[in-house]
Design a protein around this motif. Structure first.
Motif, PDB file in Angstrom:
ATOM      1  N   LYS A 214       0.942  -1.252  -0.051  1.00  0.00           N
ATOM      2  CA  LYS A 214      -0.012  -0.159   0.001  1.00  0.00           C
ATOM      3  C   LYS A 214       0.888   1.286  -0.138  1.00  0.00           C
ATOM      4  N   SER A 215       0.205   2.339  -0.646  1.00  0.00           N
ATOM      5  CA  SER A 215       1.156   3.738  -0.832  1.00  0.00           C
ATOM      6  C   SER A 215       0.511   4.685  -0.131  1.00  0.00           C
ATOM      7  N   PHE A 216       1.417   5.787   0.233  1.00  0.00           N
ATOM      8  CA  PHE A 216       1.048   7.129   1.263  1.00  0.00           C
ATOM      9  C   PHE A 216       1.364   8.101   0.307  1.00  0.00           C
ATOM     10  N   SER A 217       0.494   9.016   0.161  1.00  0.00           N
ATOM     11  CA  SER A 217       0.855  10.425  -0.365  1.00  0.00           C
ATOM     12  C   SER A 217       0.535  11.474   0.387  1.00  0.00           C
ATOM     13  N   PHE A 218       1.627  12.315   0.574  1.00  0.00           N
ATOM     14  CA  PHE A 218       1.484  13.521   1.288  1.00  0.00           C
ATOM     15  C   PHE A 218       0.564  14.664   1.024  1.00  0.00           C
ATOM     16  N   ASN A 219       0.222  15.034  -0.315  1.00  0.00           N
ATOM     17  CA  ASN A 219      -0.472  15.780  -0.699  1.00  0.00           C
ATOM     18  C   ASN A 219      -2.242  15.317  -0.611  1.00  0.00           C
ATOM     19  N   LYS A 220      -2.273  13.994  -0.789  1.00  0.00           N
ATOM     20  CA  LYS A 220      -3.632  13.312  -0.677  1.00  0.00           C
ATOM     21  C   LYS A 220      -3.963  13.492   1.081  1.00  0.00           C
ATOM     22  N   ALA A 221      -2.949  13.440   1.970  1.00  0.00           N
ATOM     23  CA  ALA A 221      -3.156  13.322   3.223  1.00  0.00           C
ATOM     24  C   ALA A 221      -3.422  14.573   3.714  1.00  0.00           C
ATOM     25  N   THR A 222      -3.094  15.764   3.199  1.00  0.00           N
ATOM     26  CA  THR A 222      -3.415  17.116   3.634  1.00  0.00           C
ATOM     27  C   THR A 222      -4.384  17.908   2.728  1.00  0.00           C
ATOM     28  N   GLY A 223      -4.509  17.331   1.561  1.00  0.00           N
ATOM     29  CA  GLY A 223      -5.580  17.964   0.679  1.00  0.00           C
ATOM     30  C   GLY A 223      -4.964  19.274   0.083  1.00  0.00           C
ATOM     31  N   GLU A 224      -5.728  19.987  -0.560  1.00  0.00           N
ATOM     32  CA  GLU A 224      -5.299  21.375  -1.152  1.00  0.00           C
ATOM     33  C   GLU A 224      -4.870  22.288  -0.033  1.00  0.00           C
ATOM     34  N   ARG A 225      -3.426  22.927  -0.253  1.00  0.00           N
ATOM     35  CA  ARG A 225      -3.030  23.623   0.765  1.00  0.00           C
ATOM     36  C   ARG A 225      -3.325  25.199  -0.046  1.00  0.00           C
ATOM     37  N   SER A 226      -4.177  26.005   0.589  1.00  0.00           N
ATOM     38  CA  SER A 226      -4.630  27.213   0.063  1.00  0.00           C
ATOM     39  C   SER A 226      -5.117  28.099   1.167  1.00  0.00           C
ATOM     40  N   GLU A 227      -5.153  29.387   0.876  1.00  0.00           N
ATOM     41  CA  GLU A 227      -5.532  30.268   1.846  1.00  0.00           C
ATOM     42  C   GLU A 227      -7.017  30.168   1.998  1.00  0.00           C
ATOM     43  N   LYS A 228      -7.746  29.620   1.184  1.00  0.00           N
ATOM     44  CA  LYS A 228      -9.189  29.414   1.452  1.00  0.00           C
ATOM     45  C   LYS A 228      -9.444  28.136   2.169  1.00  0.00           C
ATOM     46  N   LYS A 229      -8.469  27.193   2.299  1.00  0.00           N
ATOM     47  CA  LYS A 229      -8.571  25.935   3.227  1.00  0.00           C
ATOM     48  C   LYS A 229      -8.010  26.272   4.671  1.00  0.00           C
ATOM     49  N   GLY A 230      -7.635  27.542   4.732  1.00  0.00           N
ATOM     50  CA  GLY A 230      -7.144  27.728   6.304  1.00  0.00           C
ATOM     51  C   GLY A 230      -5.649  27.612   6.322  1.00  0.00           C
ATOM     52  N   TRP A 231      -4.767  27.446   5.279  1.00  0.00           N
ATOM     53  CA  TRP A 231      -3.334  27.351   5.317  1.00  0.00           C
ATOM     54  C   TRP A 231      -2.692  29.078   5.230  1.00  0.00           C
ATOM     55  N   ALA A 232      -1.492  29.227   6.419  1.00  0.00           N
ATOM     56  CA  ALA A 232      -1.138  30.467   6.469  1.00  0.00           C
ATOM     57  C   ALA A 232      -0.283  30.668   5.423  1.00  0.00           C
ATOM     58  N   LEU A 233       0.485  32.166   4.981  1.00  0.00           N
ATOM     59  CA  LEU A 233       1.166  32.442   4.157  1.00  0.00           C
ATOM     60  C   LEU A 233       2.516  32.318   5.034  1.00  0.00           C
TER      61      LEU A 233
END
Length: 449
Positions: A214-233
């Motif tokens: 089985k595999s793991f993806s970092f980007n799938k684990a966090t989802g979209e990293r954007s300001e609208k998703k609550g991620w800080a600059l």
């Protein structure tokens, strides 16, 4: 005569089978078994009986000896064992969390919690099998038996579970989350934003179970990293040109920490890309960390891996306070699974080439028209030496090198410093010329022409 004897024996066997109703009772629990339930069979003894009958011509020779199939009987007895409430209970392992506060923020740390198994009671199948055989052999096809009961021990113990969930490898890196009086406001703001992003990402992937293949993806684990998703600059490395503010800036330190823990756990099927600028947080010895960083950029660059260890692994990710500085936190990654005794994976690198960023002819300058040309240039981008690095993971067994299981080439381009210079000049203010008087005043010592 032989056919008559066979017919008589087959009829006898059928009657015996139809008569079987053996009840096994233990306290208030009971189970009644028929011929099929005990695996009763006469076919083997039928031929023997026919042979003996042919040799003696005696009706007394027509006697069948029963046989019981142990596997069939044991399977039937399992139904009774399952009814007994005091059967053994296996030990259990589950993930629990301990909490700790860092400057008022609560962080959770996963750990394995073990519950010991309990002894129970089970039917003594060997003794009961003999009881049933004796009853059938004596012609007691309809009878009730009381079985002996023995202590049953758990099949799964805490020791077995601890072997299954052993700590295989771990790795930690630290980062600044709080500013100092010597830091400017922008640097303090960036440290706080970076801390918020790291904390958010860690909370999304605290415990990951991966079965073999089985595999793991970092980007799938966090989802979209954007300001609208609550991620800080916060600062992120940008295309070999230095840093720029991006949503989720700083989370690459998590993927880098994962990368180093996984390599030490023997995971080699990894998809990773290094930064364009060497990371200084991989290890305290900067050059030993070259080639062991892993960048992520949602939608463009992922960090992923496949569990190629052959057994299930578990990845724990959590944050703790750094022991050496109250202005720093640690990112911790632990890999658990079936440990191989005497096996160790060691990481090393080899710097193949280093290009210093000291060629002044390649320095870059940016003109600021509002800044005086005479002002001292302001450095707006730091210099970074270029490197070509080969990384390795070596497998050791009982302290002896067996083979290299992982190798990768990483290239970090040289980045020259950039300065801001001014172009503005000071224009002198205009002066007023005085008007001549009506009668010029002659200086002393000067005669008229």
């Amino acid at each position: 005569l032989r056919s008559e004897a066979r017919q008589k024996l087959e009829s006898m066997a059928a009657q015996n089978k139809n008569a079987v109703a053996i009840t096994v009772e233990y306290e208030q629990y009971s189970l009644t078994l028929d011929a099929d339930g005990i695996g009763l069979d006469y076919s083997a003894s039928l031929e023997d009986a026919l042979l003996q009958a042919a040799q003696s011509d005696s009706a007394a020779a027509l006697h069948l000896k029963p046989s019981i199939d142990s596997a069939t009987l044991r399977q039937s007895l399992n139904a009774l064992n399952e009814q007994i409430p005091s059967h053994a209970v296996n030990a259990q392992a589950e993930v629990q969390y301990t909490s700790n506060k860092i400057d008022g923020v609560v962080y959770y740390q996963p750990y394995w919690d073990y519950t010991a198994g309990e002894n129970g009671a089970k039917i003594d199948a060997d003794a009961l099998e003999q009881q049933i055989f004796d009853a059938v052999n004596s012609g007691s096809f309809n009878t009730t038996l009381t079985p002996s009961v023995t202590v049953s021990e758990p099949e799964i113990t805490v020791d077995k579970l601890k072997a299954q969930y052993s700590l295989i490898a771990s790795y930690s890196t630290n980062y600044r989350f709080k500013g100092t009086s010597s830091m400017d406001a922008a640097a303090v703001e960036n440290a706080m934003a970076r801390d918020a992003n790291i904390s958010k990402a860690v909370a999304m992937m605290q415990v990951t179970e991966l079965k073999p293949g089985k595999s793991f993806s970092f980007n799938k684990a966090t989802g979209e990293r954007s300001e609208k998703k609550g991620w800080a600059l916060a600062n992120a490395v940008y295309q070999g040109q230095g840093y720029r503010k991006e949503p989720g800036g700083g989370v690459c330190q998590i993927s880098t920490t994962m990368f180093n823990a996984l390599l030490r756990a023997g995971v080699t099927d990894i998809s990773r890309r290094g930064h364009s600028i060497p990371s200084d947080y991989v290890t305290t010895d900067f050059e030993k960390g070259l080639g062991f960083d892993a960048t992520v950029d949602y939608g463009h660059i992922d960090f992923s891996f496949r569990n190629d260890t052959g057994s299930t692994i578990y990845m724990f990710v959590y944050i703790t306070k750094n022991k050496s500085s109250n202005r720093r936190k640690d990112i911790n990654v632990e890999i658990y699974g079936q440990k191989q005794d005497g096996v160790e994976y060691r990481c090393r690198n080899e710097i193949l080439e280093m290009t210093p960023a000291n060629d002044e002819s390649k320095y870059e300058y940016e003109v600021d028209k509002t800044m005086l040309a005479s002002a001292k240039p302001i450095q707006i981008r730091n210099a970074h030496n270029g490197y070509k690095v080969q990384t390795y993971v070596d497998k050791y067994v009982d302290g002896r090198l067996q083979k290299t299981v992982y190798s990768e080439l990483s290239v970090y381009g040289v980045i020259y410093p950039k300065f801001k210079i001014g172009s503005a000049v000071i224009t002198p203010a205009p002066t007023n010329t005085p008007k001549p008087t009506a009668t010029p005043v002659q200086s002393e010592g000067d005669g008229e022409p």
